[in-house]
Motif scaffolding. Sequence first.
Motif, PDB file in Angstrom:
ATOM      1  N   GLY A  26      84.356  46.360  41.855  1.00  0.00           N
ATOM      2  CA  GLY A  26      83.507  47.172  42.724  1.00  0.00           C
ATOM      3  C   GLY A  26      83.893  48.641  42.662  1.00  0.00           C
ATOM      4  N   ASN A  27      83.533  49.281  41.567  1.00  0.00           N
ATOM      5  CA  ASN A  27      83.895  50.679  41.365  1.00  0.00           C
ATOM      6  C   ASN A  27      83.405  51.587  42.482  1.00  0.00           C
ATOM      7  N   PHE A  81      82.491  45.058  32.560  1.00  0.00           N
ATOM      8  CA  PHE A  81      81.703  46.033  33.309  1.00  0.00           C
ATOM      9  C   PHE A  81      82.265  46.149  34.724  1.00  0.00           C
ATOM     10  N   PRO A  82      82.406  47.352  35.265  1.00  0.00           N
ATOM     11  CA  PRO A  82      82.003  48.675  34.758  1.00  0.00           C
ATOM     12  C   PRO A  82      83.129  49.437  34.061  1.00  0.00           C
ATOM     13  N   HIS A 137      78.642  48.381  43.308  1.00  0.00           N
ATOM     14  CA  HIS A 137      78.738  49.338  42.201  1.00  0.00           C
ATOM     15  C   HIS A 137      78.201  50.725  42.568  1.00  0.00           C
ATOM     16  N   ALA A 138      77.476  50.837  43.663  1.00  0.00           N
ATOM     17  CA  ALA A 138      76.910  52.136  44.048  1.00  0.00           C
ATOM     18  C   ALA A 138      78.024  53.069  44.513  1.00  0.00           C
ATOM     19  N   TYR A 147      91.049  48.495  49.940  1.00  0.00           N
ATOM     20  CA  TYR A 147      90.186  47.790  49.000  1.00  0.00           C
ATOM     21  C   TYR A 147      91.030  46.893  48.105  1.00  0.00           C
ATOM     22  N   GLN A 148      90.717  45.604  48.106  1.00  0.00           N
ATOM     23  CA  GLN A 148      91.359  44.617  47.239  1.00  0.00           C
ATOM     24  C   GLN A 148      90.293  43.977  46.358  1.00  0.00           C
ATOM     25  N   SER A 149      90.593  43.842  45.053  1.00  0.00           N
ATOM     26  CA  SER A 149      89.623  43.234  44.158  1.00  0.00           C
ATOM     27  C   SER A 149      90.324  42.328  43.159  1.00  0.00           C
TER      28      SER A 149
END
Length: 347
Positions: free
Chosen positions: A170-171, A194-195, A130-131, A185-187
């Motif tokens: 994972g923003n 959230f988020p 998230h960072a 990036y795959q999610s």
Amino acid sequence: MRKVIPMSSTLLLTDPLFFQHDPGQGHPESPSRLRRILGVLASTPVKGTVMTAPRSATEAELASVHTPELLAYLQRINGHRAQIDPDTQVSPDSVDAARLAAGASVQAVEAVMKGEARNGFALVRPPGHHAEPDKAMGFCLYNNAAIAAEAGRKLGAERVLVLDWDVHHGNGTQAAFWSRRDVMYQSVHQFPYFPGTGAAPEVGVGAGEGYTINVGLPGGNSDADYGMIFEELLLPVAEAYRPQLILVSAGFDSHQHDPIGGMDVSERGFAAMCSAMKSLADSVCQGRLVLLLEGGYSLEGLSQSVHACVEVLAGRKDSFPTGDTHADAKDALRASREAMRPYWPRV
């Protein structure tokens, strides 16, 4: 003296400093998470693994992802208790622990890129995905996955895949590579949740358009649903992308007993996801696969799922269970495939 790691081994990296990160009484991201994981690994050792202590990330490694302003802010609160946002608290050792977590992630990448280990798992906290480049948030201070991906690029990986199976999107990792194609990036995550990011139309911009892939599930989804998404979208795109290094943001809060997540994944489901990524790594990038611990707040579900994934890294194979898939998972998959089809026509 540096520990010698057999090239055929799975490298596990952890350190007692990670227990010193204490967000406060009642906070779900507690030291007990890692204690339970290490307790299970100690009581039921996995043959073919080597555990070692990591190093801290360098300033240059942190700066490869994060802004000078964020790095200066975190250094100012180092050694103190502070509240970054309603979810994110730090204790005096938290920033040092976070820097060590980032360093462990880089060290795992170095080991697999240099052929010093077969694959690796950074058993770290605080988590990182998230960072954002300019903001610590969501229990996370530094973005371990993004920093590790940058390290892989510097070590010669022209294309890096970051697969994120945490229940939360994972923003931060998405933001770090939003306009780039050298890191895909795959999610797969719960959405809306959230988020708040991670909708199917979020596909990247500019040079990175088509290199961000999001599958948002409504909740209650099973091992079979995840298997369908992996086999029909995530893996075919990854195979076409042909990464030279694969990182997994391995959050286990999709577990069926997790008190925060709303999914129905079992430890064998996580093992199947890990097995799919290991097979992909063996096929396209000489087995270069690193898992990085993210979320997971059922102590039993977390520890058993991590153990199952370590078994896979060390050689066990798991398959997704056959069975009925949910209509809402099929809808989510359809939306994501439509978003990707202009860029990856074969999906």
